[in-house]
Write a protein that holds these residues in place. Structure first.
Motif, mmCIF file in Angstrom:
data_model
loop_
_atom_site.group_PDB
_atom_site.id
_atom_site.type_symbol
_atom_site.label_atom_id
_atom_site.label_comp_id
_atom_site.label_asym_id
_atom_site.label_seq_id
_atom_site.Cartn_x
_atom_site.Cartn_y
_atom_site.Cartn_z
ATOM 1 N N ARG A 1 34.910 17.975 -4.107
ATOM 2 C CA ARG A 1 34.529 17.770 -2.701
ATOM 3 C C ARG A 1 34.389 19.145 -2.045
ATOM 4 O O ARG A 1 35.371 19.742 -1.616
ATOM 5 C CB ARG A 1 35.575 16.932 -1.983
ATOM 6 C CG ARG A 1 35.750 15.542 -2.609
ATOM 7 C CD ARG A 1 36.972 14.830 -2.112
ATOM 8 N NE ARG A 1 37.118 13.534 -2.764
ATOM 9 C CZ ARG A 1 38.232 12.797 -2.734
ATOM 10 N NH1 ARG A 1 39.306 13.269 -2.098
ATOM 11 N NH2 ARG A 1 38.281 11.642 -3.339
ATOM 12 N N HIS A 2 33.161 19.583 -1.990
ATOM 13 C CA HIS A 2 32.914 20.957 -1.571
ATOM 14 C C HIS A 2 31.723 20.982 -0.617
ATOM 15 O O HIS A 2 30.667 20.412 -0.916
ATOM 16 C CB HIS A 2 32.619 21.807 -2.813
ATOM 17 C CG HIS A 2 32.871 23.255 -2.622
ATOM 18 N ND1 HIS A 2 33.071 24.139 -3.672
ATOM 19 C CD2 HIS A 2 32.956 24.011 -1.500
ATOM 20 C CE1 HIS A 2 33.259 25.351 -3.189
ATOM 21 N NE2 HIS A 2 33.188 25.301 -1.878
ATOM 22 N N ILE B 1 21.691 26.480 6.681
ATOM 23 C CA ILE B 1 21.677 25.644 5.477
ATOM 24 C C ILE B 1 23.083 25.109 5.236
ATOM 25 O O ILE B 1 24.060 25.866 5.245
ATOM 26 C CB ILE B 1 21.206 26.455 4.254
ATOM 27 C CG1 ILE B 1 19.773 26.935 4.456
ATOM 28 C CG2 ILE B 1 21.310 25.603 2.984
ATOM 29 C CD1 ILE B 1 19.290 27.878 3.361
ATOM 30 N N MET B 2 23.172 23.796 5.031
ATOM 31 C CA MET B 2 24.446 23.176 4.658
ATOM 32 C C MET B 2 24.251 22.460 3.324
ATOM 33 O O MET B 2 23.303 21.688 3.158
ATOM 34 C CB MET B 2 24.930 22.184 5.721
ATOM 35 C CG MET B 2 26.319 21.599 5.398
ATOM 36 S SD MET B 2 26.961 20.482 6.669
ATOM 37 C CE MET B 2 27.227 21.629 8.030
ATOM 38 N N VAL B 3 25.141 22.726 2.345
ATOM 39 C CA VAL B 3 25.059 22.112 1.018
ATOM 40 C C VAL B 3 26.372 21.394 0.726
ATOM 41 O O VAL B 3 27.416 21.715 1.307
ATOM 42 C CB VAL B 3 24.772 23.162 -0.073
ATOM 43 C CG1 VAL B 3 23.387 23.749 0.098
ATOM 44 C CG2 VAL B 3 25.831 24.273 -0.064
ATOM 45 N N ASN B 4 26.318 20.417 -0.197
ATOM 46 C CA ASN B 4 27.530 19.706 -0.581
ATOM 47 C C ASN B 4 27.419 19.225 -2.019
ATOM 48 O O ASN B 4 26.330 19.196 -2.609
ATOM 49 C CB ASN B 4 27.814 18.540 0.370
ATOM 50 C CG ASN B 4 26.777 17.448 0.283
ATOM 51 O OD1 ASN B 4 26.740 16.688 -0.686
ATOM 52 N ND2 ASN B 4 25.918 17.346 1.301
ATOM 53 N N THR B 5 28.543 18.808 -2.572
ATOM 54 C CA THR B 5 28.606 18.353 -3.972
ATOM 55 C C THR B 5 28.614 16.833 -4.071
ATOM 56 O O THR B 5 29.053 16.269 -5.068
ATOM 57 C CB THR B 5 29.862 18.911 -4.649
ATOM 58 O OG1 THR B 5 31.013 18.503 -3.885
ATOM 59 C CG2 THR B 5 29.817 20.416 -4.746
ATOM 60 N N ILE C 1 36.968 21.077 0.371
ATOM 61 C CA ILE C 1 36.896 22.535 0.565
ATOM 62 C C ILE C 1 35.676 22.836 1.432
ATOM 63 O O ILE C 1 34.565 22.374 1.139
ATOM 64 C CB ILE C 1 36.775 23.257 -0.787
ATOM 65 C CG1 ILE C 1 37.994 22.931 -1.665
ATOM 66 C CG2 ILE C 1 36.617 24.753 -0.589
ATOM 67 C CD1 ILE C 1 37.867 23.455 -3.088
ATOM 68 N N PHE C 2 35.902 23.605 2.492
ATOM 69 C CA PHE C 2 34.808 23.954 3.401
ATOM 70 C C PHE C 2 34.680 25.472 3.479
ATOM 71 O O PHE C 2 35.675 26.183 3.687
ATOM 72 C CB PHE C 2 35.060 23.386 4.795
ATOM 73 C CG PHE C 2 33.950 23.671 5.770
ATOM 74 C CD1 PHE C 2 32.824 22.871 5.824
ATOM 75 C CD2 PHE C 2 34.028 24.770 6.619
ATOM 76 C CE1 PHE C 2 31.804 23.133 6.722
ATOM 77 C CE2 PHE C 2 33.015 25.051 7.510
ATOM 78 C CZ PHE C 2 31.894 24.238 7.562
ATOM 79 N N GLU C 3 33.454 25.969 3.305
ATOM 80 C CA GLU C 3 33.192 27.399 3.391
ATOM 81 C C GLU C 3 32.243 27.666 4.549
ATOM 82 O O GLU C 3 31.121 27.153 4.567
ATOM 83 C CB GLU C 3 32.558 27.905 2.091
ATOM 84 C CG GLU C 3 33.431 27.762 0.861
ATOM 85 C CD GLU C 3 32.735 28.278 -0.381
ATOM 86 O OE1 GLU C 3 31.735 29.034 -0.227
ATOM 87 O OE2 GLU C 3 33.144 27.927 -1.497
#
Length: 804
Positions: free
Chosen positions: A713-714, A729-733, A673-675
C-alpha cells in the motif's frame, strides 16, 4: 336392562342428501370452474368438439347446455360410474379409451358441478354397448329433491333407455335448467373470459400421450355461444397472432430428466436468441418435464405503430388475458393468472422495489450477468431488478401433467394446487426464468439508452421546447390552409373544392382568409371530402409520431439528469449541514484540548506508580485532538468564503501535507506509506484554495481506496514546473485502470472503487469534479502509464499564466 340392548350385529354408513350440496354449491365456488369441470369430462370422453351455450343467463332461471361428441356413456357406465359418488375409476385407468388422453378428473366429484349451476339437470347420452348396439339414455335430476335429512341412496331419479337410431351421433348433452345465478353483465364477461381460457393457448406445449407413443388424437375444440343476452356474444376471444406479434420477447423453459432447468429467450425486434442452463438447483425428480412459455409485452417497444390494434385494445387485452396461467393436461387450473392473483410474486416484488434474487437463490452465472449489466450502465446506482415485469405484462402458461407430475395435487375445490414442496419447486423454476428475462430487458434498456445518447451526441436534436414550437407552428399553418376548404360551400358533385376557383375568390374577397397560405401542391385536380380527410389523417399521424418522439426525448433527458440532480441536492444538503456543524465541531475540539491540558496538569500530582497510565491517556487524547483539529481545519478551508472567493499562489508541498494529515491515523492503521516528493519551493498558479483542496482530496481518497485490498500500500506525489506548466502526478500500487476505462472514469457517477470500511464507496463524482475544476483553469487531467511497482498514475497540468 332390557334384553333388546344385549345384541350383536353390523351397521352400515348412510349418506345424507346434503352431501350433494357440499360437493356442488360449497365445494365448487365459481361458475366458470363448474363449467370447466363439465368440459373436462367431455375431453376425457374422447370428444373432439364441445359446445357450451348460455341462454338468458343475464336473468334468473336461465339455461346452460353442454354438448360433446365423445363416446358417450352406456346405461351401466352411468349407473356404476356417473351415479356413484367419488369413484376411483380414473385413478385405475389413467388415459382415455380411444385417444389415450391423460384423464383430467381423478376424484369423481366434478359431475356435481351441474348442481352448482342449476336446480335441474337433464342428461342425454348416446353410446355403443359392448354388443355394438347403439343406445340412448335420458335421465332427469331435480336437485331440490335431495333434501337434507334424507338418505341419498333412497331418492330415485327417472330415466328412459332406448335403442338409438343408426344416424344418431354418440356423445353427452347436459341441459341445466333454472340457473341458480342471475349473472350481471360484468359477471358474464368474466365467465366468458374464464371459459375461453380453459384450453391452453399453446397446444404444442401440452403434455400428450402422443409424446410417449403414437396416438391418433385429432384434437379437441371448445366453443362458447351466448344467446339472448344483449350483445355479449360480441366479446373478444383468445389471444390472436396479431396481438402476440407485439411482444418484446418470448421465453420458454423446461426441467430435464436430470432435474436441470433450461431456459431460452427470443427477442423479437432485435432477433437475438439466447439460452441459459441454471445449475443452482437440482429439482426433484417428480418435476421432470415441467415446461412453460410466456410472452413479455412492453408498450412503446416497437410493433405497435404498424399494428391495427390500438393502445386501448391492447390494454383491454392485458386486463382480460394477462398473467401466467397453469394448465394441467391441457386444461386451466384456476385461479392462476387471473387478475389480482400474484402467485409468482411479480407484482409484490415490483411494487415494493425488492430484489427477487435476495429471496430466491440464483446461480453464479446470473449474478455475474447482473454485475455486468450494472458495470455497463452509465449510472452506478443501476438496479436491474426494478424492471421486473408485472403480471399485466406477461401472457403465458405453465404446463403440467397428472401422469408425469402426480405429486402436484389439485385441491378438492378444483381451484389451485396444494402448496407442497413440488409446487414450490415449480414456482422457483418460473421465478428464475422471470429474473433472467428481467436482466435481459435491463441490458437491452441500457444499450438502448447508450445508443440514443450517442445518437444525440452525433446528431443533436433541437431542444424539446424548440421542437414543440415547430410542431405548433406546423399545426397553425395547416389549420390556415384548411380554412378555405372547410368554408367552401358543398355541392352535390363529388368535388367539393376547386383550388383555382378558391384562389380567384380569395383575390376578390377582403375576408381574413386573404392571409391564408397558398393551398399545398397536390396531384389531385380537385379536393374531395375523402381527400381532405386523408390529408388531415396523414398530418395527424405525422404529428403524433413527432410528439411521441419529443416525449421520449424529454423522458430520456430527465432520466439522464435525475440522478445528477439527486446527487447535487444531496451534496448541497451535506454542504449546508457541514457548515452548521463546523462551529459545534470547533467547540468539541476545544473541549478535548481543555481535557488534555487538565490531565497534563494532574499528572505531577498523581502517585508515580499510576502516573505513566495518565501519561499514555493524555498523549492519546492530544493525538486525537491534533487529528480532529486538522480535519476540521481542512473542512474550514473548503467551506470558508475567503478560500472560495480569493485566488492566490500556494506552496504546493504544504497543501499536500494538509490533505495528507487528516488521514494519517487511517494510513498508520492500514500500513499505507505516503511520500510527499514535492519541492518546498514549488508554488501553484493563482487558484482558489478550496478548489485546489478539492482536486487533491479526490485523487488522494481514490488512491487510498485503490490500495486498500493490496499487500503493498504505497502512494506518492511529485510535481515539477516545465514550459510554464505545473505538473502534479500522484501514483499508487493499487488497481491498474484499464486503457479502455481511462476516459470513462471521468464521467459523472462512474466508479470502480470497492466499498471501504472507513472511506465508504465513491459517489462517482470525484474525478468529474477534478476534471471540471482543472479545465476551468484551461488545464487538463488524465491517467498516465507508470512503471512497477506503481499500477496507476494520474497527472494534472495547470498553465501558470492562464486566468479563469
Amino acid at each position: 336392562m332390557s334384553d333388546s340392548y344385549n345384541t350383536d350385529g353390523k351397521m352400515r354408513f348412510s349418506v345424507d342428501s346434503s352431501l350433494l350440496f357440499q360437493l356442488g354449491e360449497q365445494l365448487v365456488a365459481k361458475s366458470s370452474v363448474a363449467l370447466a369441470e363439465l368440459v373436462k369430462n367431455a375431453y376425457d370422453a374422447d370428444a373432439t368438439q364441445v359446445t357450451v351455450t348460455l341462454e338468458n343467463v343475464g336473468r334468473p332461471g336461465g339455461t346452460i347446455i353442454v354438448e360433446d361428441n365423445g363416446h358417450g356413456m352406456t346405461f351401466e357406465e352411468i349407473q356404476n360410474g356417473w351415479m356413484r359418488i367419488a369413484t376411483t375409476n380414473k385413478k385405475s385407468r389413467s388415459v382415455s379409451r380411444i385417444y389415450k388422453r391423460p384423464l383430467t378428473g381423478a376424484k369423481g366429484i366434478g359431475r356435481f358441478a351441474a348442481r352448482r349451476l342449476g336446480s335441474e339437470l337433464f342428461l342425454h347420452s348416446v353410446a355403443y354397448r359392448e354388443d355394438n348396439v347403439k343406445e340412448a339414455i335420458g335421465i332427469q335430476f331435480n336437485w331440490d329433491d335431495f333434501l337434507s335429512g334424507s338418505d341419498i341412496t333412497e331418492i330415485p331419479v327417472t330415466y328412459r333407455r332406448l335403442q338409438a337410431s343408426p344416424d344418431e351421433k354418440t356423445g353427452v348433452k347436459l341441459h341445466i335448467y333454472n340457473a341458480r345465478d342471475a349473472w350481471t353483465e360484468e359477471e358474464i364477461i368474466a365467465l366468458k373470459r374464464d371459459l375461453l381460457t380453459i384450453q391452453s393457448p399453446f397446444p404444442d406445449m401440452v403434455h400428450l400421450e402422443a409424446e410417449l407413443e403414437e396416438s391418433p388424437d385429432p384434437g379437441f375444440n371448445f366453443s362458447l355461444d351466448i344467446v339472448d343476452t344483449d350483445q355479449l356474444e360480441q366479446l373478444s376471444g383468445n389471444l390472436g397472432d396479431e396481438f402476440l406479434n407485439l411482444h418484446w420477447a418470448c421465453i420458454e423453459g423446461n426441467i430435464d430428466e436430470n432435474g436441470i432447468a433450461h431456459y431460452e429467450i427470443k427477442i423479437r425486434q432485435s432477433g437475438e436468441a439466447d439460452q441459459f442452463q441454471d445449475d443452482v438447483e437440482k429439482y426433484l425428480d417428480e418435476l421432470a418435464y415441467v415446461r412453460f412459455r410466456f410472452y413479455y409485452f412492453v408498450e412503446g417497444t416497437g410493433g405497435f405503430a404498424s399494428s391495427t390494434l390500438s393502445t386501448r385494445d391492447f390494454r383491454k387485452k392485458a386486463k382480460d388475458e394477462s398473467g401466467v396461467r397453469i394448465y394441467l393436461d391441457g386444461f386451466r387450473v384456476f385461479p392462476y393468472g387471473q387478475e389480482g392473483d400474484d402467485w409468482l410474486g411479480n407484482d409484490y416484488y415490483a411494487s415494493q422495489n425488492i430484489d427477487m434474487a435476495n429471496y430466491i437463490n440464483m446461480s453464479e452465472s446470473i449474478k455475474a450477468f447482473d454485475k455486468l449489466i450494472r458495470s455497463e450502465s452509465s449510472n452506478p446506482k443501476e438496479r436491474p431488478y426494478l424492471l421486473i415485469p408485472r403480471n399485466r405484462m406477461l401472457f403465458g402458461a405453465v404446463f403440467l401433467s397428472r401422469m408425469l407430475h402426480p405429486d402436484i395435487e389439485i385441491t378438492a375445490s378444483r381451484e389451485g394446487f396444494i402448496e407442497n414442496e413440488y409446487f414450490e419447486g415449480v414456482r422457483r423454476f418460473l421465478q428464475r426464468g422471470v429474473y433472467w428475462l428481467t436482466l435481459k430487458y435491463a441490458a437491452a434498456t441500457i444499450q438502448r439508452r447508450a445508443a440514443r445518447r450517442e445518437e444525440r451526441k452525433n446528431n443533436p436534436k433541437p431542444a424539446v421546447n424548440e421542437r414543440i414550437e415547430i410542431v405548433r407552428q406546423e399545426m397553425q399553418d395547416f389549420a390556415e390552409t384548411l380554412k378555405p376548404i372547410i368554408s367552401a360551400p358543398t355541392v352535390k358533385t363529388t368535388p367539393i373544392f376547386d383550388p383555382t376557383e378558391a384562389k380567384e375568390n380569395l383575390d376578390k374577397s377582403p375576408s381574413p382568409v386573404e392571409t391564408s397560405p397558398p393551398i399545398p401542391d397536390t396531384s389531385l385536380d380537385t379536393f374531395t371530402s375523402e381527400a381532405v380527410v386523408e390529408i388531415v389523417e396523414e398530418n395527424v399521424r405525422k404529428w403524433e409520431e413527432e410528439l411521441k418522439d419529443i416525449g421520449q426525448q424529454q423522458t430520456e433527458e430527465q432520466q439522464d439528469h435525475i440522478s445528477d440532480i439527486a446527487m447535487l441536492r444531496l451534496l448541497a444538503s451535506a454542504g449546508t449541514t457541514l457548515m452548521l456543524m463546523q462551529h459545534q465541531l470547533r467547540a468539541v475540539i476545544d473541549g478535548i484540548g481543555d481535557i488534555a491540558n487538565d490531565l497534563r496538569r494532574l499528572i505531577p500530582r498523581t502517585p508515580p506508580d499510576i502516573a505513566h497510565h495518565y501519561e499514555e491517556i493524555t498523549t492519546q487524547i492530544e493525538e486525537w485532538h491534533r487529528l480532529v483539529y486538522s480535519m476540521v481545519q481542512q473542512l474550514g478551508f473548503l467551506l470558508s468564503p475567503d478560500n472560495r472567493q480569493r485566488r492566490k499562489r500556494h506552496a504546493l508541498y504544504e497543501i499536500v501535507e494538509d490533505v495528507r494529515r487528516p488521514m494519517s491515523y487511517y494510513m498508520a492503521k492500514y500500513n499505507v506509506i505516503f511520500e510527499n516528493n514535492v519541492s518546498l519551493e514549488l508554488r501553484t498558479p493563482s487558484i482558489y484554495q478550496a478548489e485546489l483542496y478539492a482536486i487533491l482530496i479526490n485523487i488522494f481518497s481514490n488512491a487510498l481506496k485503490a490500495v486498500y485490498n493490496h499487500a503493498d500500500r504505497h502512494i506518492a506525489v511529485e510535481a515539477f514546473r516545465e514550459n510554464d506548466l505545473l505538473h502534479i502526478i500522484m501514483v499508487n500500487t493499487g488497481n491498474r485502470v484499464p486503457d479502455n476505462m481511462r476516459d470513462k472514469y471521468f464521467l459523472p457517477f462512474e466508479t470502480s472503487s470497492a466499498p471501504n470500511p472507513v472511506l465508504g464507496v465513491g459517489t462517482g463524482l470525484g474525478l468529474t469534479v477534478v476534471r471540471d475544476t482543472v479545465e476551468s483553469y484551461k488545464g487538463e487531467v488524465h491517467f498516465i502509464d507508470v512503471n512497477e511497482p506503481w499500477q496507476t498514475g494520474i497527472e494534472i497540468i495547470f498553465p501558470y499564466n492562464t486566468e479563469k
